[in-house]
Enzyme design. Structure first.
Site, PDB file in Angstrom:
ATOM      1  N   HIS A  84       0.828  -1.208   0.000  1.00 55.00           N
ATOM      2  CA  HIS A  84       0.000   0.000   0.000  1.00 55.00           C
ATOM      3  C   HIS A  84       0.862   1.258   0.000  1.00 55.00           C
ATOM      4  O   HIS A  84       0.502   2.276   0.585  1.00 55.00           O
ATOM      5  CB  HIS A  84      -0.965  -0.007   1.189  1.00 55.00           C
ATOM      6  CG  HIS A  84      -1.582  -1.350   1.412  1.00 55.00           C
ATOM      7  ND1 HIS A  84      -2.047  -2.122   0.367  1.00 55.00           N
ATOM      8  CD2 HIS A  84      -1.781  -2.094   2.529  1.00 55.00           C
ATOM      9  CE1 HIS A  84      -2.522  -3.266   0.839  1.00 55.00           C
ATOM     10  NE2 HIS A  84      -2.368  -3.278   2.133  1.00 55.00           N
TER      11      HIS A  84
ATOM     12  N   SER B 235      15.627  13.998 -22.275  1.00 56.87           N
ATOM     13  CA  SER B 235      14.818  15.197 -22.458  1.00 56.87           C
ATOM     14  C   SER B 235      15.488  16.098 -23.477  1.00 56.87           C
ATOM     15  O   SER B 235      16.715  16.104 -23.607  1.00 56.87           O
ATOM     16  CB  SER B 235      14.695  15.933 -21.120  1.00 56.87           C
ATOM     17  OG  SER B 235      14.344  17.286 -21.318  1.00 56.87           O
TER      18      SER B 235
END
Lengths: 457, 457, 457, 457
Positions: free
Chosen positions: A154, A277
Site C-alpha cells: 500500500h 529530455s
C-alpha cells in the site's frame, strides 16, 4: 507514405523487427500459399487430386512470384481478400493444376491456418525473449538473495525482505505465464479445413481426413469440428498473452519506482548518448520500463476486442473476423515486443544494495514492528502487545523518534525491561523470513528448467 | 442474506449512502410512479384523460402503498419488470382511474424518464462533493503557491515548481470535469414518451405534446424523437463521469506517491484507531487515496459496457437495455462515491513543506540543469551548452558530486568563469516559472466560481 | 516489408486514404515543424527571438529537407523521438538561428500541438463524410416517410411504422454525434507551450503570452495551464468519436439484418465483380455494413486505452503518453474510416418497399394488437381488454389464425360485435403514429442545417 | 433499503440464488473463519500452537456467533475489513486461545484463501448447469442430426446443413469452455499463507510447511511462493469464465435470430402469464436468450478490471485488491447466472423443422450454388464453372428465377445438357456434407463424457 506505429520512423524501433517480418504482407501471403500447398498435398495423398497437380501447386506456392501491387488493386475492387490471390495463383499453376487449387476450402480456412503457422513462429520469438528475461532474473535472484531491502505494501514500508525474494516473485509469475502459452499453442491454433460452413461439403466423405492429413503436413492439430463461428481457441492463447503483459507491466512499474530519484534502488542500463529530455540534461529516465508499460497496455487493451469477436452470427461473420484478421497480427507483434523489451530491461538492470539498505533504515525501526510484536506476545498477550506496538509506532511516526524509544516510554512498558527483549527483533536482517531460501530455490529451479527447453520451430 | 458490494458489511462504507438511497428499490419505484403521475397530469392538461383520474393517479403514486415482496415474486414469474407494478397500481387507483394508468407509454419510457430524475439528484450529490474538493484544493493551492517542491516527469526530478502549481493543475482539470457534467445533464437525460417504438402511436396526434408537457412538469427536456434504440445521450454523460474518475485517480495516485515512506511530502488525515494492517502496527496507509483509485477503476472499467449498449437491434433491444438498466445505478453510485472520497481526501490532506524542500535538494543542483543551460546558451551557443550540461549532469549522477562542480571540471568550461554565471541559476527557487501566479490565479478564479453556484435539486 | 493493417495490401483499402496522409510520417514531421515555426514567430513578435532567426526557422521548417532514414536510426539510438529531429533542424537553420529553435519548449508541447493541427484536418474529413451520410439519409427519410414496415423490439414485430421514421432515428443520433465533435474540437486540442512541467520556466514572464500568441498563429486556443499530466481535453473528443462509432455500428447492424436472406428489405449497392465468397457464387454479402461494424469496434475498443492514459504520474509520464502518441493517429484514421464507410453505405442503400410490406403482413394482424387493445379499452376497460388481447394473440400464434378470428372466438368477445370495432384498427397503415411527420420534419431540418455548414480547414 | 442489481426486487431473479448464497456476507465471514480454523489446526499439527487452542478456535469459528451489525460499524471506523472480525473472534475464543488466532497471517491471506473455497463451490454450480445445457443440446443435436436448415455466413444463406450440426458446434465450444475451467480451478485458487509480504517471516522456518498443511486441510494446493502482488493465477480462471460467457452469448444470439418473427426456426419455452410487453399483447420475446446476452456482457465487460488489477505496486497494493475483493464475487455470481440461464434456454428450446426447411427453399436453388459449381468443374474447368455460376446466381437474384433456369439460359451453358448434371446437385439435402455424422458423434461423445463426471464439492 507510411502510417501506423509499427512502421513509423518515430516508433518502429519499439516493436520486434522479427515479429514484424513474420506478419509482413509477404510472409502472410507466403503462409496462405503454404496452406494451399499443404491442402493440395493432403488431397493428393488421399487420391482426391492428381499428384502432379499437387506438385505444381507446391512449386508455384511462392509469394515472390506474385504481383502484389496488382493484388492490392484487385482486392480493393472485389472487396474480397483472397479471390484475387487465387486468380494469380491459378494463372501461375496453369490450366491442368489450376482446377485443383483451393479445392473444397473457404477463405477463412486458409487465413486461420496461416495464422496458426505465423503464431507458432511468433511463439518461439516470445520464448527466446522470455528465456533471456528469466535467465537474467535468475542471476539477480541468486546474487541478491541476501540483499536487504524494504518490502512495501500500500505504498508504505511493511517488512524487510531481500531483493532476491522480490525477483523470485517476478520469476514465479513470468514462468507460469509462459507455461500457459506453451500449453495452449497447439490447441489454440489448429488447422481448419471444413469449407464454407464447416461441414466439409465440398470434399465429400474424405473431408475430415483431408483436414487431419493437411494438419499433419503442417505440424498442427486438426480442428476436428471446424466451425468458423468458434473463436474460443485462439482467444485462449490471447488471454494468456494478456497475462504475460500484466506480469511485464508489474515488473516494469516496480522498476520505475525503484529508479525514482528519491529511491535509487535500481536503475536501467544507460549509455552515453541516450537522451532523457530535449532540454533537461540530467534526465536518466527509466525509458525501457516506461515503454514496457506502454506496450503492455497496448496489448492488454486490445484483448476485449478479441473476446468480443467470439460473438459471431450463425456459421460465419466477417464483422467479427475482420477485427481478428487485423488484431491477431497486432497482438502477436505486441507480445513479441513486450517480451523483447522485458528481456532488455532485465538484462540491463543495475542494483544498488547500499541504497536499498539506506531506505530500510529510514524508518528507525518501524519496519520491524511486526517482529517486535511477535516477540512481545509471550510476555504481554496478543491484544496488549498489539496495543503497545500500535501506539508506540504511531507516536514514533509523529515525533520522529526510534521505535525502541517509543516503546520504552509507553505506559505498558513501564517496569519491564523490553529493550533486551526487542534488541535483535529490531534488526531488519533478522526478519526476512524465507526470503533467501525462496530466492535461491526459485533461481535454481528455473535455471534448470529453462536451460533444458530447446528452442525450435 | 445480502450479496453485492454496495450493501455488504465489508464494503458498504465505501459507497455514498445518499446515492444508494436515490437508487434504492423504494426510490426507484417512487421515481416510476412519479413519471406515471406526470404522464397522467400532462394527458389531463391536454384533455386526453379526465382530471379526476389524473388526480387519483397522483394520489396513489406512492411507493409506500405497494407490496414489494409480492412484486418481486410476480416480476420473476412474468419475467417483466413493470407489468406487475402496473397491476398493483391499477388496483390502488380503482376502476375509474385504472384505465388511464400508463396510457400510451411503454415500459422503457417510464424507466428512462425515472433514471433522468434519479440521475439529476445524483448529479447534485456529485456537485456538492466536487465543490468540497475544489474548495479544499483552492485553499491548498493558495497557501502553497510558493512552497517549493520537485516537478517530476517519467519518474525523475525534472524542474522545481511549487506545490500550489501542482494543485492548480488538479483543480483546472477537476473544474473542467464538472463543467462537462453540468452542461450535459439536461440533454443527456430527457423525458421520453414515444410509446413502444417511439412513434407516439397510442396517443394519436397529441403524443408529442404529451411528451413536452410531461417533461415540463418534471423539469426535464423532451426527447423529441424518442427512439428507444438511441442511447448516445445518456452515454454522453457517462463518458464525462469516466473523465471525472480519471482525474480523481490521477490525484489519488499522486497522493499515494507523495505519502510513500521515502517521500513523505503529503499524508492523509489520520485518526487513532485507523488500522493499516492486522499485524504491522506502524502502518499508516494512504487508504483513502487507494480506495479512490479503486472506485475510479470500478467506474471507468464499466464504461465500455455502457458504450456497447448503444448498439441495439431495430427499435428496441432488451439485451442492451437490461445492461444499462442495472449499469446506470452502478455508474451513479460509483460516481457519487468517487466524488465523496475525493472530497474526503482533499479536505484531509496534510502537507510537509520541509520534506518537499529536502527532496528538491537531494540531487545537488541537477534539478536546475535546464536553468543552467538557458544561462549558458548566450555564452556557448545552444549545442555546446547542451553538450556541456549533458556530460556534466551525467558525470554528477555517476559520482555523486554537485552539478556545479561537474560543470566546472568539464573541458568546455576551462578558462571561463562559469561559477558566477551559474550561481543563482542553480537556486531551485529561482526557476519555478509561473508556478505561484498560476496557483494563485487558479485558486481565486475557482473560489469565485464555485462559491457562486447554488446547490439545488 | 510492411506490417500493420493501415498499409497492408489486404486491408489498406478499408481505411481513409486522406486520413492516412494526414497522419503519415511526413505529415507528422511537417506538423512538428509548423509548431516550431509558429513558436519562433510568436517569440519574435514578443521580442524574445530575433525576427531574422524566426524567419529562417520558418523557411527551413519543411519536412522535405530532412533525411528521414537517418532520423529513424538516430531516434532508435537516442531512444528519444524529437532530439534527432532538432539536431537536423538546427543544422538546416545554421548557427545564427539554431540557438532559437525549440526555445523553452518541451517535446510533448510540440507533439500535442501538432496533434491539434492534424486532428483539426481529420475533423473536416469526418465532417465531409458525415454530411454525405446525412444527406443520403435525409433523402431516404423523406422518400420513405410513408413506406410501411414492421417496427421491431427484442427481435419481434412490435408495431407498424415507416422506413422514413427508422431513418429519422438514425439521423437524429448521427447529427448529435457530429454536434458534439464540432463543439469540442477547439477546447479538446489546444496549443500547449508550458515547457518541461508546464510552468513556462524557460520563457520567463512572457511564457503565457508566447503560448497565446503561438496559438493565435495556428488558429488554436491556448491551453492556459499546460499541465502535461492532464489529458481530459483530448479524451473528451475521443469519447465523442466512440459515440459516433456506436451510431454507425447501430445503423450498420440494422442494415445487415434488413439484408438478411429472409428479410430482404434493403440491400447494399452491388456491382458485378464484387465477390462474396471464393466458392459460393450466389453470395451478395452486406460487406460494407459488416466492415463498418468492424471499424466501429476497432475504434470503440481502443477508447479504454485513451481513458486509462489520463492517469499520469506527477508532471509527465511517458508510459501514458507513449500510448496516446500512437493511439491518437489510430483513433483519427479509424474515425475517418468509419465516417467514410458510413457515407458509402448510406449513399448506396437500396430499399424494397414491397418486401417491407410483405413482412408486415406475415403475422396476420398481430402487429396491430396494441391498436386493437386501445380500441377495446372504452368498451371493456383496460384489464379486460388486455386480457382478451393477450389470450387471443397467444392463441393466434399457436394455431396460425388471424388475430381478428382469435379475438372473435374468445369468451370475452361473445355477444359483442367486435369485428366492426376492430376492422380498421387492424390496418397496419392506420397505426404508424407520427412516423411520417417525424420523418419529414427531421429530413427537412437536417437538410437545412447541413447545407448551411461550410466545410473549411 | 437495498441497492445493487443482485438484491433489487426488479432484477434479483436474473441471478443464481445459490451463487448469491455462497457469496453472501454470512458465507464470506464463515469462509474467513474456516481459513482461520484451518490455519490454527495446521499450526497445531506442526507444534506451533497448542492443540487445545486450535480446538477452541475451530469451535468458535462460526459466523452465527458474530455481531455483524457491530462489525459493519467497526469496519467503517477502522477502515480495515478484518481487524474488527479478529477482535470479536478473539473475544469468543477467550484469553488462552486468542493469542493463537491469525498467527503469522495477513488479511489478504485469509481473503484469498476464502475466495478459493467459495470459488470452488461456485465452480460446482457452474458445472451442474453446464451439464444440463450440454445434455439438452446433445439431445437436440442427435434428434436433429438430419433436420435440414440453411447455413448462413455474413448474414446470408451460404450452404445447407442440419440443425444438429449447428448444435454440435455450440457443444464443442461449450465443452472446451468447461474443460478449461476444470483444468484451472485448483491452480488458480491456491491456499496462501505467506504473511504480510509473502516471506513467512512471522512463522519462522515452518511457514511453508504451515501453508502446505493448511492447504491439505482445506483440499487446496499451496501457493508455494505466496507473493501478494501476483494475481495471474486467479485471472487465468476468470479469463476462462469470459470465454464461457462468449460461447453463451453466441448461442443466445443465434437463438434470438432464429426466433425472429420472419425466421421462426426455434423458439423459447413459453408459459401463459409470461409477458412480453406492457401494451403489445402478442409479444413472445426471446427474453431468456436476451437476458443471457446481457449477463454474458456483464461478465465479459468486467474482465478488463480483473486484468488491470494484476498490476500491483511492490509487495501489496489495496488499490488493486479492493477491486478484485469486490469483483471476484461479481464474476462468480455472473458466471453461475450465465450457466443457469444457458441451461434454462437450452432445456426449453423448441424447434420447428418445417420453418427451417421453408427458409432453405426460399432462395430457389441458390443455396446450392457451390454444389452446382463443384459438379460443373469436371466439364468446364474451375474458372469457367465459377464464372457461369457467378453470373447465373447474380441473375437469379436480380430477377427472381430459379438458379437452374438461370444456369440453363447462360451463354456458357448453350449446347450442353446441364440440367441432368445439376438436377440432384441442387437438392439441398444432398449437400450437407458431414453434418449428420458430426452431430451424432459429438452428441454421443459428450453424453458419455458428461454422464461420467461426478458432481461433488
Amino acid at each position: 507514405m507510411t502510417a501506423g506505429m509499427y512502421s513509423s520512423f518515430i516508433t518502429s524501433h519499439w516493436f520486434s523487427a522479427e515479429a514484424k517480418l513474420i506478419w509482413s504482407d509477404t510472409a502472410t501471403l507466403q503462409a496462405w500459399l503454404d496452406v494451399e500447398a499443404a491442402l493440395a498435398a493432403a488431397q493428393a495423398q488421399l487420391g482426391l487430386v492428381p499428384v502432379e497437380a499437387a506438385e505444381t501447386i507446391a512449386l508455384k506456392a511462392q509469394a515472390g512470384l506474385f504481383d502484389t501491387q496488382k493484388l492490392a488493386e484487385e482486392i480493393a475492387f472485389a472487396q474480397h481478400p483472397l479471390v484475387p490471390v487465387l486468380h494469380q495463383f491459378e494463372a501461375l499453376c496453369g490450366d491442368a493444376a489450376a482446377a485443383f487449387v483451393h479445392l473444397g476450402a473457404t477463405t477463412q480456412n486458409i487465413f486461420d491456418t496461416a495464422v496458426a503457422l505465423q503464431m507458432r513462429r511468433t511463439h518461439r520469438l516470445i520464448e527466446d525473449d522470455v528465456r533471456k528475461a528469466v535467465m537474467a532474473l535468475c542471476t539477480l535472484a541468486d546474487a541478491h538473495k541476501n540483499t536487504l531491502m524494504a518490502g512495501r505494501t500500500h505504498g508504505q514500508h511493511a517488512l524487510p525482505m531481500t531483493f532476491g525474494f522480490k525477483v523470485a516473485g517476478w520469476l514465479d509469475e513470468l514462468d507460469r505465464d509462459f507455461e500457459r502459452l506453451e500449453a495452449r499453442l497447439a490447441t489454440s491454433f489448429p488447422a481448419c479445413m471444413g469449407g464454407a460452413i464447416g461441414t466439409f461439403a465440398a470434399m465429400g466423405d474424405k473431408g475430415r481426413e483431408v483436414e487431419t492429413t493437411m494438419a499433419q503436413g503442417l505440424g498442427l492439430l486438426p480442428a476436428g469440428l471446424p466451425a468458423r463461428a468458434s473463436y474460443d481457441r485462439a482467444n485462449d492463447y490471447f488471454t494468456a498473452l494478456a497475462l504475460l503483459a500484466g506480469t511485464a507491466q508489474k515488473i516494469a512499474e516496480d522498476v520505475v519506482f525503484m529508479q525514482r530519484t528519491e529511491i535509487g534502488e535500481t536503475s536501467e542500463a544507460f549509455h552515453m548518448g541516450k537522451v532523457g529530455s530535449s532540454t533537461m540534461a540530467q534526465k536518466r529516465n527509466p525509458s525501457t520500463a516506461l515503454l514496457l508499460v506502454s506496450l503492455a497496455r497496448m496489448l492488454r487493451g486490445r484483448l476485449p476486442m478479441a473476446l468480443e469477436s467470439m460473438i459471431r452470427m450463425d456459421e460465419g461473420d466477417s464483422s467479427a473476423t475482420n477485427v481478428v484478421d487485423t488484431l491477431a497480427p497486432e497482438l502477436a507483434i505486441l507480445a513479441a515486443s513486450v517480451a523483447q523489451t522485458l528481456a532488455r530491461l532485465c538484462e540491463g538492470l543495475v542494483v544498488d544494495p547500499q541504497a536499498m539498505r539506506c531506505n530500510v533504515d529510514r524508518t528507525r525501526g518501524l519496519i520491524n514492528s511486526e517482529a517486535a510484536m511477535m516477540r512481545l506476545v509471550p510476555a504481554l498477550g496478543r491484544p496488549a502487545a498489539h496495543r503497545l506496538l500500535y501506539e508506540a509506532a504511531q507516536q514514533a511516526q509523529t515525533d520522529g523518534t526510534h521505535l525502541l524509544a517509543a516503546v520504552e516510554s509507553h505506559p505498558l512498558a513501564q517496569g519491564r525491561n523490553l529493550t533486551g527483549t526487542l534488541a535483535d527483533a529490531l534488526d531488519p536482517g533478522s526478519y526476512v523470513g524465507q526470503s533467501a531460501t525462496i530466492a535461491a530455490e526459485t533461481a535454481q529451479r528455473l535455471i534448470r528448467k529453462w536451460q533444458r527447453v530447446p528452442s525450435c520451430g
